[in-house]
Write a protein that holds these residues in place. Structure first.
Motif, PDB file in Angstrom:
ATOM      1  N   LEU A   1       0.819  -1.208   0.000  1.00 62.44           N
ATOM      2  CA  LEU A   1       0.000   0.000   0.000  1.00 62.44           C
ATOM      3  C   LEU A   1       0.853   1.259   0.000  1.00 62.44           C
ATOM      4  CD1 LEU A   1      -2.718  -1.140   2.561  1.00 62.44           C
ATOM      5  CD2 LEU A   1      -2.942  -0.983   0.075  1.00 62.44           C
ATOM      6  N   GLY A   2       0.285   2.331  -0.576  1.00 62.38           N
ATOM      7  CA  GLY A   2       0.973   3.616  -0.619  1.00 62.38           C
ATOM      8  C   GLY A   2       0.419   4.605   0.377  1.00 62.38           C
ATOM      9  N   THR A   3      -0.591   5.404  -0.056  1.00 63.91           N
ATOM     10  CA  THR A   3      -1.157   6.445   0.824  1.00 63.91           C
ATOM     11  C   THR A   3      -2.681   6.465   0.694  1.00 63.91           C
ATOM     12  OG1 THR A   3      -0.868   8.094  -0.913  1.00 63.91           O
ATOM     13  CG2 THR A   3       0.903   7.882   0.717  1.00 63.91           C
ATOM     14  N   PRO A   4      -3.371   5.388   1.000  1.00 66.28           N
ATOM     15  CA  PRO A   4      -4.832   5.352   0.830  1.00 66.28           C
ATOM     16  C   PRO A   4      -5.543   6.333   1.776  1.00 66.28           C
ATOM     17  CG  PRO A   4      -4.085   3.439   2.056  1.00 66.28           C
ATOM     18  CD  PRO A   4      -2.857   4.136   1.568  1.00 66.28           C
ATOM     19  N   ILE A   5      -6.671   6.853   1.298  1.00 64.53           N
ATOM     20  CA  ILE A   5      -7.496   7.790   2.066  1.00 64.53           C
ATOM     21  C   ILE A   5      -8.899   7.216   2.175  1.00 64.53           C
ATOM     22  CG2 ILE A   5      -8.455  10.123   2.150  1.00 64.53           C
ATOM     23  CD1 ILE A   5      -6.045  11.012   0.428  1.00 64.53           C
ATOM     24  N   VAL A   6      -9.402   7.100   3.379  1.00 63.33           N
ATOM     25  CA  VAL A   6     -10.726   6.521   3.626  1.00 63.33           C
ATOM     26  C   VAL A   6     -11.714   7.652   3.912  1.00 63.33           C
ATOM     27  CG1 VAL A   6     -12.084   5.000   5.105  1.00 63.33           C
ATOM     28  CG2 VAL A   6      -9.740   4.372   4.481  1.00 63.33           C
ATOM     29  N   ASN A   7     -12.615   7.902   2.969  1.00 64.89           N
ATOM     30  CA  ASN A   7     -13.625   8.956   3.122  1.00 64.89           C
ATOM     31  C   ASN A   7     -15.036   8.383   3.261  1.00 64.89           C
ATOM     32  OD1 ASN A   7     -11.776  11.017   3.028  1.00 64.89           O
ATOM     33  ND2 ASN A   7     -12.073  11.463   0.857  1.00 64.89           N
ATOM     34  N   SER A   8     -15.140   7.095   3.578  1.00 65.69           N
ATOM     35  CA  SER A   8     -16.444   6.446   3.709  1.00 65.69           C
ATOM     36  C   SER A   8     -16.328   5.347   4.771  1.00 65.69           C
ATOM     37  CB  SER A   8     -16.888   5.872   2.358  1.00 65.69           C
ATOM     38  OG  SER A   8     -15.887   5.008   1.832  1.00 65.69           O
ATOM     39  N   TYR A   9     -17.374   4.549   4.899  1.00 67.48           N
ATOM     40  CA  TYR A   9     -17.397   3.467   5.885  1.00 67.48           C
ATOM     41  C   TYR A   9     -16.845   2.198   5.228  1.00 67.48           C
ATOM     42  CZ  TYR A   9     -19.249   0.422   9.558  1.00 67.48           C
ATOM     43  OH  TYR A   9     -19.381  -0.492  10.566  1.00 67.48           O
ATOM     44  N   VAL A  10     -15.646   1.790   5.618  1.00 67.06           N
ATOM     45  CA  VAL A  10     -14.941   0.708   4.933  1.00 67.06           C
ATOM     46  C   VAL A  10     -14.537  -0.367   5.941  1.00 67.06           C
ATOM     47  CG1 VAL A  10     -12.936   0.103   3.512  1.00 67.06           C
ATOM     48  CG2 VAL A  10     -14.079   2.313   3.194  1.00 67.06           C
ATOM     49  N   THR A  11     -14.693  -1.626   5.541  1.00 67.42           N
ATOM     50  CA  THR A  11     -14.264  -2.748   6.377  1.00 67.42           C
ATOM     51  C   THR A  11     -13.228  -3.585   5.647  1.00 67.42           C
ATOM     52  OG1 THR A  11     -16.076  -4.137   5.567  1.00 67.42           O
ATOM     53  CG2 THR A  11     -16.474  -2.875   7.590  1.00 67.42           C
ATOM     54  N   VAL A  12     -12.281  -4.107   6.418  1.00 70.01           N
ATOM     55  CA  VAL A  12     -11.230  -4.964   5.876  1.00 70.01           C
ATOM     56  C   VAL A  12     -11.342  -6.333   6.532  1.00 70.01           C
ATOM     57  CG1 VAL A  12      -8.756  -5.313   5.570  1.00 70.01           C
ATOM     58  CG2 VAL A  12      -9.704  -2.986   5.555  1.00 70.01           C
ATOM     59  N   GLY A  13     -11.721  -7.369   5.746  1.00 67.48           N
ATOM     60  CA  GLY A  13     -11.729  -8.722   6.256  1.00 67.48           C
ATOM     61  C   GLY A  13     -12.985  -9.141   6.974  1.00 67.48           C
ATOM     62  N   SER A  14     -14.088  -8.417   6.809  1.00 67.45           N
ATOM     63  CA  SER A  14     -15.334  -8.849   7.444  1.00 67.45           C
ATOM     64  C   SER A  14     -15.832 -10.156   6.844  1.00 67.45           C
ATOM     65  CB  SER A  14     -16.404  -7.763   7.291  1.00 67.45           C
ATOM     66  OG  SER A  14     -16.605  -7.459   5.925  1.00 67.45           O
ATOM     67  N   ASP A  15     -15.319 -10.526   5.656  1.00 67.77           N
ATOM     68  CA  ASP A  15     -15.708 -11.781   5.015  1.00 67.77           C
ATOM     69  C   ASP A  15     -14.703 -12.900   5.300  1.00 67.77           C
ATOM     70  OD1 ASP A  15     -13.574 -10.796   3.667  1.00 67.77           O
ATOM     71  OD2 ASP A  15     -14.477 -10.914   1.669  1.00 67.77           O
ATOM     72  N   ALA A  16     -13.821 -12.683   6.322  1.00 63.91           N
ATOM     73  CA  ALA A  16     -12.833 -13.669   6.781  1.00 63.91           C
ATOM     74  C   ALA A  16     -11.705 -13.882   5.779  1.00 63.91           C
ATOM     75  CB  ALA A  16     -13.486 -15.007   7.109  1.00 63.91           C
ATOM     76  N   ALA A  17     -11.622 -13.049   4.738  1.00 61.27           N
ATOM     77  CA  ALA A  17     -10.521 -13.139   3.778  1.00 61.27           C
ATOM     78  C   ALA A  17      -9.782 -11.813   3.732  1.00 61.27           C
ATOM     79  CB  ALA A  17     -11.058 -13.478   2.393  1.00 61.27           C
ATOM     80  N   ASN A  18      -8.449 -11.885   3.575  1.00 63.72           N
ATOM     81  CA  ASN A  18      -7.639 -10.672   3.481  1.00 63.72           C
ATOM     82  C   ASN A  18      -7.965  -9.699   4.614  1.00 63.72           C
ATOM     83  OD1 ASN A  18      -6.276 -11.403   1.027  1.00 63.72           O
ATOM     84  ND2 ASN A  18      -8.181 -10.961  -0.061  1.00 63.72           N
ATOM     85  N   GLN A  19      -7.699 -10.113   5.834  1.00 60.22           N
ATOM     86  CA  GLN A  19      -8.109  -9.336   6.995  1.00 60.22           C
ATOM     87  C   GLN A  19      -7.112  -8.255   7.407  1.00 60.22           C
ATOM     88  OE1 GLN A  19      -9.067 -12.221  10.080  1.00 60.22           O
ATOM     89  NE2 GLN A  19     -11.191 -12.220   9.406  1.00 60.22           N
TER      90      GLN A  19
END
Length: 377
Positions: A46-64
């Protein structure tokens, strides 16, 4: 040559800003539809990601987990809500890693936060919150957490910063009314999006009771109602302030209660949507004795002929104790904790008193005492 180098630097900086991937829709991190341009940044390199919304990482048990590229100066910016069910890792051999959490925004990491080597920084805006279920680590020197926001962890942190010691571990989060929704989410209620709206509701006493609150975002907010109570149980509305409809960003409000009615007051905030749906927030207790207006109390008639004595006040009257004494000595009757009269008048039945001169002693719930004389015919 000097001018050419500056242009090159500016062009490079502009390229970096333009290349930062920004989330623009609620959804999973790995979905292309979450991002603009419409391509997920992936989970590694990853570089410089910007989160401007409601985001989840790995809620589906993959790539958490999220892992940043093997470079200096990588960053993660959270301007809304980011929930990571694994780890967030910056390379332990690289410097200047940065995490920025905006005012009233939320970053929850269910694993570890590894900030890399030297000069790592986490900055949290007012009302912002970082929750790390594992450890917070900076492997080199000068790792620091800054900003007025709050940090909670169930592990350890070796990064400096007053807010880490101030906010403490997850026990402090679980006992926090300010972050009750966040605490409930972390403790297992993860089926619904995480709403974080009210940043704080507080009071200070100056020329009156100054009530202040702020919101991180508002959706269909019609107005706020300010409610007051003298006993912490029975609340009544004293004012309303117009809301801002739908707004994403920090908004601050203030209302001054210039006429508190008791030495201790309780205030609570009620938010009402355009459709009438409302939410009432936790009340706060205020020591208001220093700004209480002085009562002006009088008795009439001064000569009572019908057995009824009227006690009037220029403001709502809360009687803690009322005692009538004979001029010859001794208390003849006593009334305690009388109710407030809506007309600021209390009617005292003195039919049991014989003709003569009497002294009435009244103590208000604020602690003020008044003494006056009356005659029974």
């Amino acid at each position: 040559m000097k001018y050419y180098i500056c242009c090159l630097c500016i062009s490079f900086a502009m390229f970096n800003i333009a290349s930062a991937q920004t989330s623009t829709a609620d959804g999973p991190w790995g979905s292309n539809a979450t991002w603009a341009p419409a391509s997920s940044p992936g989970f590694t390199g990853l570089g410089t990601p910007i989160v401007n919304s409601y985001v989840t990482v790995g809620s589906d048990a993959a790539n958490q987990s999220l892992t940043f590229a093997n470079d200096n100066g990588r960053s993660l910016t959270v301007n809304d809500t980011l929930i990571v069910f694994g780890d967030v890792t910056f390379n332990i051999t690289k410097n200047n890693a940065a995490v920025s959490i905006g005012a009233g925004k939320v970053l929850i990491i269910f694993g570890d936060l590894e900030m890399g080597k030297n000069n790592a920084g986490v900055d949290i805006g007012a009302g912002g919150i970082l929750v790390v279920m594992g450890n917070i680590t900076a492997d080199g020197n000068n790792g620091v957490i800054t900003g007025p926001g709050s940090v909670f962890t169930s592990g350890t942190s070796n990064m400096a910063g007053n807010n880490t010691g101030e906010s403490g571990d997850l026990t402090a989060l679980e006992n926090s009314s300010q972050f009750e929704e966040v605490a409930n989410y972390v403790n297992g209620d993860q089926d619904v999006p995480l709403p974080v709206k009210l940043l704080y509701f507080r009071a200070e006493v100056s020329s009156g009771v100054v009530l202040q609150w702020a919101t991180a975002s508002e959706i269909d907010n019609d107005y706020f109602a300010i409610e007051r109570s003298e006993n912490g149980i029975d609340y009544y509305q004293i004012a309303t302030l117009v809301g801002n409809g739908t707004y994403d960003g920090l908004l601050e409000y203030e209302y001054v209660d210039k006429k508190p009615q008791a030495a201790v007051e309780y205030y609570r905030l009620k938010q009402v949507d355009f459709d009438g749906v409302s939410e009432t927030f936790q009340p706060i207790r205020v020591e208001a004795s220093g700004v209480l207006p002085e009562h002006k109390i009088s008795l009439y008639p001064s000569v009572v002929g019908n057995g009824q004595l009227n006690i009037t006040s220029d403001q709502p009257l809360y009687i803690h104790d009322l005692t009538v004494y004979s001029m010859k000595g001794g208390a003849l009757m006593s009334v305690g904790h009388a109710e407030q009269n809506t007309m600021n008048t209390y009617l005292l039945d003195v039919n049991q008193l014989t003709s003569g001169v009497y002294i009435l002693r009244l103590q208000t719930s604020e602690g003020d005492t008044y003494t006056n004389r009356f005659v029974v015919k």
